[in-house]
Design a protein around this motif. Structure first.
Motif, PDB file in Angstrom:
ATOM      1  N   ASP A 167      -4.269   5.490   3.145  1.00  0.00           N
ATOM      2  CA  ASP A 167      -4.900   4.642   2.144  1.00  0.00           C
ATOM      3  C   ASP A 167      -4.485   3.185   2.284  1.00  0.00           C
ATOM      4  OD1 ASP A 167      -6.159   6.823   1.052  1.00  0.00           O
ATOM      5  OD2 ASP A 167      -4.539   7.236  -0.371  1.00  0.00           O
ATOM      6  N   ALA A 168      -3.752   2.858   3.318  1.00  0.00           N
ATOM      7  CA  ALA A 168      -3.185   1.522   3.435  1.00  0.00           C
ATOM      8  C   ALA A 168      -4.075   0.557   4.197  1.00  0.00           C
ATOM      9  CB  ALA A 168      -1.821   1.593   4.131  1.00  0.00           C
ATOM     10  N   SER A 182       0.811  -1.213   0.000  1.00  0.00           N
ATOM     11  CA  SER A 182       0.000   0.000   0.000  1.00  0.00           C
ATOM     12  C   SER A 182       0.846   1.265   0.000  1.00  0.00           C
ATOM     13  CB  SER A 182      -0.926   0.029   1.215  1.00  0.00           C
ATOM     14  OG  SER A 182      -1.809  -1.062   1.202  1.00  0.00           O
ATOM     15  N   LEU A 219      -5.992  -2.826   2.267  1.00  0.00           N
ATOM     16  CA  LEU A 219      -5.069  -3.844   1.773  1.00  0.00           C
ATOM     17  C   LEU A 219      -4.289  -4.484   2.913  1.00  0.00           C
ATOM     18  CD1 LEU A 219      -4.132  -5.211  -0.767  1.00  0.00           C
ATOM     19  CD2 LEU A 219      -2.390  -3.439  -1.055  1.00  0.00           C
ATOM     20  N   THR A 256     -13.493  -0.631  -0.278  1.00  0.00           N
ATOM     21  CA  THR A 256     -12.623   0.162  -1.145  1.00  0.00           C
ATOM     22  C   THR A 256     -13.414   0.941  -2.181  1.00  0.00           C
ATOM     23  OG1 THR A 256     -12.302  -1.651  -2.732  1.00  0.00           O
ATOM     24  CG2 THR A 256     -10.763  -1.526  -0.879  1.00  0.00           C
TER      25      THR A 256
END
Length: 289
Positions: free
Chosen positions: A90-91, A80, A94, A240
């Motif tokens: 934004d990690a 990520s 994932l 997501t």
């Protein structure tokens, strides 16, 4: 400097997750819970020898699951943040997917390596092969296959839209989300199906009936570990697509519906006594003998 800091940060956080799962008393205390649940679900009466074998295997499954949890979270986090080490917010999806996948893969792989493998003459049940439907409900198998199809179909559709090879009326954000969410779902569901087939093709080997009962319960738990992995990844894939700007309304609706259907199928399964067919048959025979 940032490219060095990102992997180090991911490894440290991954080790923290490993340590938490490995040594927090709650996780140690409840490591037999999946085996106890499977014994109850499959209507198997385990004697002291069987329970001793299962407790030893539960300890191994717990350690392997902790290793998988830490490694999976680190891998997901690095995937990520390495493209842009400054974007840590934004990690989450994932990294969480890596956590669940790593944990389930580690736990299920432990089923291939029994703590006390048989030595000398063995009793092999490969002469009576068992299929997936004897360990998982047909609706659960259908959910796994359906999620794999949905995931890879989304990847294909998103790729075609992004490369303009087919005139698909979607925005760039929608096409990218189709690829990312579809890849997450497709990879996890496909890994589940391949891993379950791998577990099923390994013959159950034992020197006595107690060892055979324990091996079948371990196999059943390993298959369900992988199924739960897919179910857990489905809401993450849907998440997501929820907050993307300029995305089509049907995108989050499709993945959310898939998540609801899959979770509903998992929760709505009724008790069936042959979820561990070898163990159920042997213990049922001993009770009626």
């Amino acid at each position: 400097m940032k490219l060095i800091f990102a992997p180090v940060f991911a490894l440290v956080i991954g080790f923290a997750f490993f340590a938490a799962v490995r040594w927090i008393p709650y996780f140690v205390r409840t490591r037999m819970a999946p085996f106890d649940a499977m014994l109850t679900l499959a209507d198997v009466k385990a004697d002291e020898n069987v329970r001793a074998r299962l407790e030893a295997q539960a300890a191994r499954r717990h350690v392997w699951g902790a290793v998988g949890t830490g490694a999976g979270y680190s891998a997901g986090l690095m995937a990520s943040i390495l493209p842009d080490p400054t974007v840590f917010d934004d990690a989450g999806a994932l990294a969480l997917a890596g956590l669940f996948v790593g944990s389930a893969v580690g736990q299920s792989l432990s089923a291939l390596f029994p703590v006390n493998p048989p030595h000398g003459p063995v009793r092999v049940t490969a002469m009576q092969p068992h299929g997936m439907a004897e360990y998982l409900h047909r609706r659960e198998i259908a959910v796994e296959i359906g999620l794999a199809v949905l995931g890879w179909a989304s990847v294909v559709a998103g790729t075609l839209a992004l490369t303009n090879r087919v005139d698909i009326p979607v925005s760039h954000e929608t096409g990218l989300a189709l690829v990312l969410a579809g890849a997450l779902l497709g990879v996890v569901a496909t890994t589940t199906l391949v891993g379950q087939r791998w577990l099923l093709t390994a013959p159950l080997r034992a020197q006595d009936e107690d060892q055979l009962v324990a091996a079948d319960i371990v196999l059943a738990v390993g298959l369900r570990d992988l199924f739960v992995m897919t179910i857990s990844a489905t809401p993450l894939a849907a998440s997501t697509t929820w907050f993307l700007p300029d995305r089509a309304w049907w995108l989050p609706a499709t993945f959310t519906a898939a998540a609801l259907v899959s979770v509903g199928a998992a929760l709505g399964v009724r008790k069936r006594p042959n979820l561990a067919p070898v163990a159920h048959r042997l213990t049922a025979r001993s009770r009626t003998a």
